[in-house]
Enzyme design. Structure first.
Site, PDB file in Angstrom:
ATOM      1  N   GLY A 195       9.143   4.639  21.049  1.00 26.71           N
ATOM      2  CA  GLY A 195       8.333   5.442  20.544  1.00 26.71           C
ATOM      3  C   GLY A 195       9.833   6.488  21.719  1.00 26.71           C
ATOM      4  CB  SER A 196       9.637  10.290  22.891  1.00 31.26           C
ATOM      5  OG  SER A 196       8.761  10.952  21.743  1.00 31.26           O
ATOM      6  CB  THR A 197      11.569   5.915  25.634  1.00 35.50           C
ATOM      7  OG1 THR A 197      11.438   4.917  25.669  1.00 35.50           O
ATOM      8  CG2 THR A 197      10.320   6.239  27.047  1.00 35.50           C
TER       9      THR A 197
END
Length: 608
Positions: free
Chosen positions: A334-336
Site C-alpha cells: 500500500g501507501s508505504t
C-alpha cells in the site's frame, strides 16, 4: 642247428621312455597339481597369519576390546543465544536419559514396574523395551533431573541414568519466531537455532564401560569417558528490552482491534542490525508443539477452529503457528511503497517538490478509473503536499512519467527483485509483474503500492537504504560467536551494498517523510521533542470483495539522522482500519519509550 631267436620290444616316443598307459599319466599329473596347491595354500596361510598377528595386531586387539565395551553418548551442551547486552535468550537445563541394557537386567518385573510408575509410561511400552534383546534401549529422554536422580536411587541392575541437556528459553515466547527451538535430538528446527546450528551444536562425548562375553557389565571394571565439547555462544543484535516492549504493544493492539495478527519490526537503518522482531501471536518456545497457543483475539481463535474443521493436519497448523510473517509472508504494502516511487521519481529528475498536480479524487488510466482514498479529491497540490496527503493520483502521475522501463529499472536498482539476505531461513521473494506484461494500469497501481507483493523485511531494508544516504543494507541478527568460556571465535560482517540513490535524494526523502509526520497523514506518530519521519498505509487484501485490510506505518528517528526504523502491520483489524489512525500511534508510543533508551536526544525544531 640252433636257431637264434630275435626279440622285438616296441617303444613309443623317445628311445628312453617306456610305454605308460593314460590312467597312470593323469594320476601323476593330478598329484603334482595337488602338491603344488597345498604348498601355495600353506605359504599363503603362513603369510596371512604373519600379517594378522604382526601387521594388524593393534587393529584386532581394538576390535576384541570393542566386543567387551558398551558405549553411551554424552550430549554436548548447546551454545547459548544472547542479546546484544549479554542477556541469555536460549540456554540449557540438565535433564536425564533413562535407558536399559537387556543382558544386565536381574529383576525384569521390578524394573518394569518402577520405570512405568515413575516415568508415567504404560507397562506394555516399558516391557517391550526391557525384554528386547539389544545392546541398549532408550526408555525416556528429557527427564527432569530430580526424577532421574530418584530412579538412580533404586539401583536397578541394567538401568542407566545419564545426564543430558534440554534447551531452555528463559523468556518463554519472546522472539519465538526469530530464535526458533530444538527438537528431541537437540538440533535446531526453525529460526536462528537452525541458521547457526554449526556454531551452536557442539560435539558429543562418550562413556565406555567393560562387559563380559554375555554383555554383562563387569563390576568394578574400568570406565572411560570422552568428554563432550560444548557449543559456542551466539551473540545477536536483538535487545530484550525493546523486544519485550514491542511485543507488549503488539498484543495490546491485537486485542484492542481483534486483529488476526500484529507484527512490529525495529532495525538500525545504518547497518541493518535488527533490534526487535515481533509476530503475535507468538508461541511458547519451551512447549513449541502445543497447537493454538496465545490466541488472544476472537478472530484468531475462529481462524484456528476453522483450520481444524477443514481438516488441516497438525503439522500444517504448527508450521503456520511457527511462521515468521515478517520474513516468509508477502503482502501488498500500500501507501508505504509511495516512498519508493517518490525516491525513484526524484532520483530520475521527473518530479520536484514544487511540481503542481491536481487531484479530483481519481485518475483515468486507459479504461480504468483509479480512485484516491479521499473521494472528493485533494484539489490542487504540489508534490510535497501530495506525499503528505498520501494522494494516489499524484503518485500515479510520477509513475507514468517514469514509464514502465524507467520504473522497472529503479525497482531493480533498489534491490526489490532480490532477497534481502536476512540470516534466518524461509525468506520469501518479491512477487512482481514481469516487465513485458506491465502496462499503464499495472504501472499505475504499483506506483501507490498495489497489484504486487513484498515482505515486510524487504520494505524496511529498502526504506532504510533510501533514508540512510542511499546505501543498501543487509538485515541481520548474528553479531559474533564466542566459546563457552568467553573466548572470541569470530564476528559476522555485513558490509553496506551498492549506492542505490544519491545522498541529495536521500536527504530530500527524509525531509518529505518528516513533513508527513509533522503535518500530514502520519501526524499521530508525532512525538513532542523528537524529529520523526514516516509513512502510513492501508492496503486491501485479496480478494477485494471480502473487504479485509492490512493497516501499517513505517517510521524512523531522528528524521535528520536516522538511527532507528520501525514498521508495524496490523492484519485484518476490526472497526476503523486506517493506518494513520490505528498503526501510526503505536509506533509513536514505541518511540516514546525506546528513543531515550537508545540514547537519542530530544530536539526542539521538529518539522523544520
Amino acid at each position: 642247428m640252433n636257431k637264434k631267436v630275435t626279440m622285438h620290444r616296441t617303444w613309443v616316443g623317445t628311445a628312453q621312455e617306456p610305454v605308460m598307459n593314460g590312467n597312470q599319466t593323469c594320476h601323476r599329473g593330478r598329484t603334482m597339481v595337488l602338491y603344488l596347491l597345498l604348498s601355495l595354500m600353506m605359504i599363503g596361510s603362513v603369510g596371512r597369519l604373519f600379517y594378522l598377528m604382526i601387521c594388524r595386531s593393534q587393529y584386532y586387539s581394538a576390535k576384541a576390546e570393542d566386543l567387551h565395551q558398551r558405549e553411551r553418548a554424552i550430549k554436548a551442551a548447546r551454545g547459548r543465544i544472547l542479546d546484544r547486552n549479554g542477556q541469555v535468550l536460549a540456554d540449557n537445563r540438565t535433564v536425564c536419559t533413562i535407558s536399559v541394557i537387556h543382558n544386565q537386567i536381574k529383576g525384569p518385573e521390578e524394573t518394569i514396574a518402577v520405570l512405568s510408575r515413575e516415568l508415567e509410561l504404560s507397562e506394555e511400552e516399558v516391557r517391550g523395551k526391557v525384554e528386547k534383546r539389544s545392546s541398549r534401549e532408550v526408555i525416556a529422554t528429557n527427564v527432569e533431573k530430580e526424577l532421574g536422580d530418584k530412579i538412580r536411587g533404586f539401583k536397578l541392575a541394567g538401568v542407566k541414568v545419564d545426564e543430558d541437556y534440554k534447551r531452555y528459553y528463559p523468556y518463554g515466547s519472546l522472539a519465538s519466531k526469530v530464535l526458533g527451538f530444538t527438537g528431541g535430538d537437540n538440533q535446531g528446527v526453525i529460526g536462528l537455532e537452525v541458521k547457526y546450528e554449526g556454531y551452536l551444536k557442539g560435539t558429543n562425548g562418550t562413556i565406555l564401560t567393560l562387559a563380559d562375553a554375555a554383555g554383562v557389565e563387569i563390576e568394578n571394571g574400568k570406565e572411560e569417558r570422552l568428554e563432550p565439547i560444548p557449543g559456542n555462544d551466539l551473540i545477536t543484535s536483538l535487545d530484550v528490552n525493546i523486544q519485550q516492549y514491542a511485543q507488549q504493544l503488539a498484543y495490546e493492539t491485537m486485542e484492542r482491534k481483534n486483529a488476526k495478527g500484529v507484527s512490529i519490526l525495529v532495525m538500525d537503518p545504518r547497518d541493518g542490525a535488527i533490534l526487535a522482531l515481533v509476530n503475535v501471536p507468538e508461541f511458547d518456545l519451551n512447549d513449541p508443539f502445543t497447537l493454538d497457543q496465545n490466541l488472544v483475539s476472537e478472530s484468531a481463535r475462529l481462524k484456528a477452529a476453522q483450520a481444524e474443521a477443514e481438516g488441516a493436519s497438525k503439522q500444517d497448523r504448527r508450521d503456520k503457528m511457527w511462521r515468521n510473517s515478517c520474513v516468509s509472508d508477502t503482502y501488498e504494502p500500500g501507501s508505504t511503497f509511495k516512498i519508493i516511487t517518490a525516491a525513484a521519481g526524484l532520483e530520475a529528475g521527473v518530479v520536484r517538490l514544487e511540481d503542481r498536480f491536481s487531484c479530483p479524487g481519481f485518475r483515468i488510466v486507459e479504461d480504468r478509473r483509479i480512485r484516491c482514498h479521499k473521494v472528493g479529491g485533494h484539489g490542487g497540490e504540489d508534490f510535497l503536499q501530495g506525499m503528505m496527503n498520501s494522494c494516489n493520483p499524484v503518485l500515479i502521475d510520477v509513475g507514468q512519467r517514469l514509464g514502465v522501463e524507467g520504473y522497472y529499472s529503479y525497482f531493480e536498482q533498489f534491490g526489490l527483485k532480490e532477497k534481502t539476505g536476512i540470516d534466518i531461513p524461509g525468506e520469501a521473494s518479491t512477487i512482481m509483474h514481469k516487465k513485458d506484461a506491465m502496462g499503464p494500469v499495472e504501472l499505475a497501481t504499483v506506483s501507490f503500492g498495489q497489484s504486487f507483493q513484498i515482505t515486510p523485511i524487504q520494505l524496511v531494508a529498502t526504506v532504510s537504504s533510501i533514508i540512510n544516504g542511499g546505501r543498501r543494507v543487509t538485515p541481520h541478527f548474528g553479531v559474533a560467536v564466542e566459546s563457552s568460556d568467553g573466548t572470541w571465535i569470530r564476528s559476522f560482517s555485513y558490509p553496506q551494498g551498492k549506492q542505490i540513490l544519491s545522498e541529495e535524494t536521500s536527504q530530500t526523502m527524509r525531509y518529505i517523510l518528516e513533513k508527513v509526520v509533522a503535518e500530514g497523514s502520519g501526524k499521530k506518530a508525532a512525538l513532542e521533542g523528537f524529529r520523526i519521519g514516516g509513512k502510513t498505509a492501508t492496503s486491501e487484501k485479496l480478494p477485494r470483495s471480502l473487504k479485509r485490510y492490512i493497516s501499517s506505518f513505517i517510521g524512523f528517528a531522528p528524521a535528520d539522522d536516522p538511527q532507528v526504523i520501525a514498521l508495524i502491520t496490523i492484519d485484518e483489524p476490526e472497526g476503523i482500519y486506517y493506518g494513520g489512525t490505528i498503526a501510526a500511534p503505536v509506533i509513536g508510543e514505541l518511540f516514546r519509550n525506546i528513543l531515550p533508551f537508545l540514547g537519542i536526544q530530544e530536539t526542539v525544531d521538529q518539522g523544520r
